[in-house]
Scaffold this motif. Structure first.
Motif, mmCIF file in Angstrom:
data_model
loop_
_atom_site.group_PDB
_atom_site.id
_atom_site.type_symbol
_atom_site.label_atom_id
_atom_site.label_comp_id
_atom_site.label_asym_id
_atom_site.label_seq_id
_atom_site.Cartn_x
_atom_site.Cartn_y
_atom_site.Cartn_z
ATOM 1 N N HIS A 159 -25.130 -35.725 -19.043
ATOM 2 C CA HIS A 159 -23.829 -35.479 -19.827
ATOM 3 C C HIS A 159 -23.003 -36.517 -19.520
ATOM 4 C CE1 HIS A 159 -20.143 -33.367 -21.123
ATOM 5 N NE2 HIS A 159 -19.515 -33.513 -19.922
ATOM 6 N N ASN A 180 -24.381 -37.009 -26.770
ATOM 7 C CA ASN A 180 -23.853 -36.657 -25.508
ATOM 8 C C ASN A 180 -24.781 -35.282 -25.359
ATOM 9 O OD1 ASN A 180 -22.563 -36.191 -23.180
ATOM 10 N ND2 ASN A 180 -20.547 -35.904 -23.705
ATOM 11 N N ASP A 181 -24.799 -34.763 -24.056
ATOM 12 C CA ASP A 181 -25.632 -33.741 -23.533
ATOM 13 C C ASP A 181 -27.025 -33.927 -24.090
ATOM 14 O OD1 ASP A 181 -23.422 -32.679 -22.646
ATOM 15 O OD2 ASP A 181 -22.909 -31.395 -24.080
ATOM 16 N N ASN A 226 -20.657 -39.858 -15.637
ATOM 17 C CA ASN A 226 -21.691 -38.878 -15.938
ATOM 18 C C ASN A 226 -22.244 -37.687 -14.935
ATOM 19 O OD1 ASN A 226 -24.425 -40.231 -14.938
ATOM 20 N ND2 ASN A 226 -22.895 -42.083 -15.632
#
Length: 475
Positions: free
Chosen positions: A116, A132-133, A464
């Motif tokens: 993330h 993202n993710d 992150n």
């Protein structure tokens, strides 16, 4: 002397994402779901293999060969951070054994993760991934790791990168070793053939095996790095000689030759992605070592110099002469040397100074300075509780000559600094482990930037969180 080595592997499962209403998002999510479905298959197969495999610890073939658990050779019961026994095993050419025939020393590892980032990355974190993710199977590796013949051993890794979707020959270190005496003191000497300067080093204060031992391939990283800090990894082949005298003085000298673009391509590398050279590259290493009671200390230096063409078309194909001179230090405290699961404090530091020189007419053609410098400094501390829970923290900093026509950053500055916080948990890899047929490492890592590519404004957007699972087993 016994031990085992490195890296592990891992497993994980991916959860399907909800499809968006938009047609474009719909197609992208469907593609990613199919990709993740394929990732689950090797994870399930490896898990099934683990449930039936023989004892495996760290790089399992090393552990099987020596008959020792991971914790004997690795801080936190999982590689690559070495204990004094682990360094001994590596210096002796990966040849120590229990005297039994265990067949070919083959092992397999996997690594899975979730990343993330503080801010989504436009266009996706990598081809085929969301902005993202992201879940990922980071890598699948197969090793030949152990004795080849008397006095001859090696560590050879074949790797599949699940993010880049590319197979390659990864780290290689093959050694021949022997022992004798000089001036009435023990002398160990060896020959190493390897493909990554510092991969042969027995201390975790040099770049190849330094902290962090793994990090996300799906998070932004600073642009600038020195040549010895991974710039030649798997792009050269070299031979060197090393010696350890009286368990006090370590000396090493190597000569590397840069691989041609076709050779790199054949071995799974992308020539344009990094430094290219076909010249000979000298490398030297010296270290002073002291072991007493519960303590180990090392202080040393290393250096290399090469003519290279920087990757990413940074200099439009013009050659740069890079020379790196570095210092490093290691300290370890072992609360009870008689127990492989005793608490252990470790600290590592390295400082690398690089000069980069271009011919004046090449620099004039680019509109850049002819001379640049780049400094990298890292310092990390960890404490391993009972070889099971290991928190770590690192401060890192890179600074150098600002030049908008040389560095591909928004303001022409290579400066970055920040901190890494990590907690690792390894439930097995100790004597009498209740699950002796595999080892696994769970790690949660947070990277915090104070400055990123020359700017403090917006640096935190690159922060992150990285959760990873490494699993290792006998092949």
């Amino acid at each position: 002397m016994f031990l085992n080595l490195l890296r592990r592997v891992m497993a994980r499962r991916a959860k399907a994402e909800k499809l968006e209403l938009s047609a474009d998002r719909d197609r992208r999510d469907l593609l990613m779901l199919s990709r993740r479905g394929l990732q689950i298959l090797p994870f399930a197969a490896l898990l099934a293999l683990a449930l039936t495999a023989g004892p495996a610890r760290a790089v399992p073939s090393f552990a099987i060969q020596t008959g020792q658990p991971c914790a004997a050779c690795h801080i936190g019961a999982f590689g690559p951070q070495l204990t004094p026994y682990g360094r001994d095993f590596k210096l002796h050419g990966y040849t120590a054994s229990d005297g039994k025939d265990h067949g070919l020393p083959l092992a397999v590892t996997t690594q899975a993760s979730f990343t993330h980032t503080a801010q989504p990355q436009d266009g996706g974190a990598a081809p085929g991934f969301r902005d993202n993710d992201n879940f990922a199977i980071d890598q699948l590796s197969v090793y030949y790791a152990g004795q080849i013949a008397p006095k001859l051993g090696g560590f050879i890794e074949l790797n599949f990168d699940g993010v880049a979707q590319r197979a390659a020959l990864n780290n290689v270190d093959v050694r021949y070793v022997s022992e004798g005496q000089v001036l009435g003191q023990d002398l160990l000497w060896g020959i190493t053939v390897n493909n990554n300067p510092t991969v042969q080093d027995p201390w975790n204060s040099t770049p190849a095996w330094g902290f962090p031992y793994n990090q996300s391939s799906l998070a932004p990283t600073p642009t600038a790095s020195t040549l010895v800090d991974g710039g030649l990894a798997q792009r050269v082949v070299g031979v060197g000689a090393y010696t350890m005298w009286n368990d006090l003085l370590y000396l090493e000298a190597d000569a590397y030759k840069g691989l041609t673009a076709p050779a790199m391509t054949a071995l799974g590398q992308v020539p344009e992605d990094g430094e290219q050279t076909t010249s000979f590259i000298p490398y030297a290493r010296v270290a002073l070592i002291k072991d007493w009671e519960k303590h180990h200390a090392e202080i040393g230096a290393y250096a290399l110099s090469a003519n290279v063409v920087p990757g990413g078309n940074q200099t439009l194909g013009f050659m740069v002469r890079k020379t790196d001179i570095a210092a490093d230090a290691t300290y370890q405290y072992i609360s009870d040397p008689a127990k492989v699961t005793s608490d252990r404090l470790s600290a590592h530091a390295t400082y690398i100074h690089e000069t980069a020189k271009m011919h004046w007419d090449d620099a004039f053609a680019l509109g850049t300075l002819a001379d640049h410098w780049l400094d990298t400094m890292r310092f990390d501390v960890s404490y391993s509780f009972a070889a099971t829970v290991t928190p770590s923290v690192q401060y890192f900093r890179t600074t150098g000559t600002g030049d908008p026509n040389y560095w591909p950053t928004l303001n022409g500055s290579p400066n970055s600094d920040g901190m890494i916080f990590e907690v690792a948990y390894v439930p097995w890899g100790k004597p009498d482990s209740p699950f002796p047929n595999m080892n696994v490492r769970f790690a949660l890592q947070y990277v915090n930037y104070f400055r990123f590519d020359g700017s403090t404004a917006g640096a935190s957007r690159n922060n992150n969180v990285y959760f990873s699972i490494w699993t290792a087993m006998k092949f």
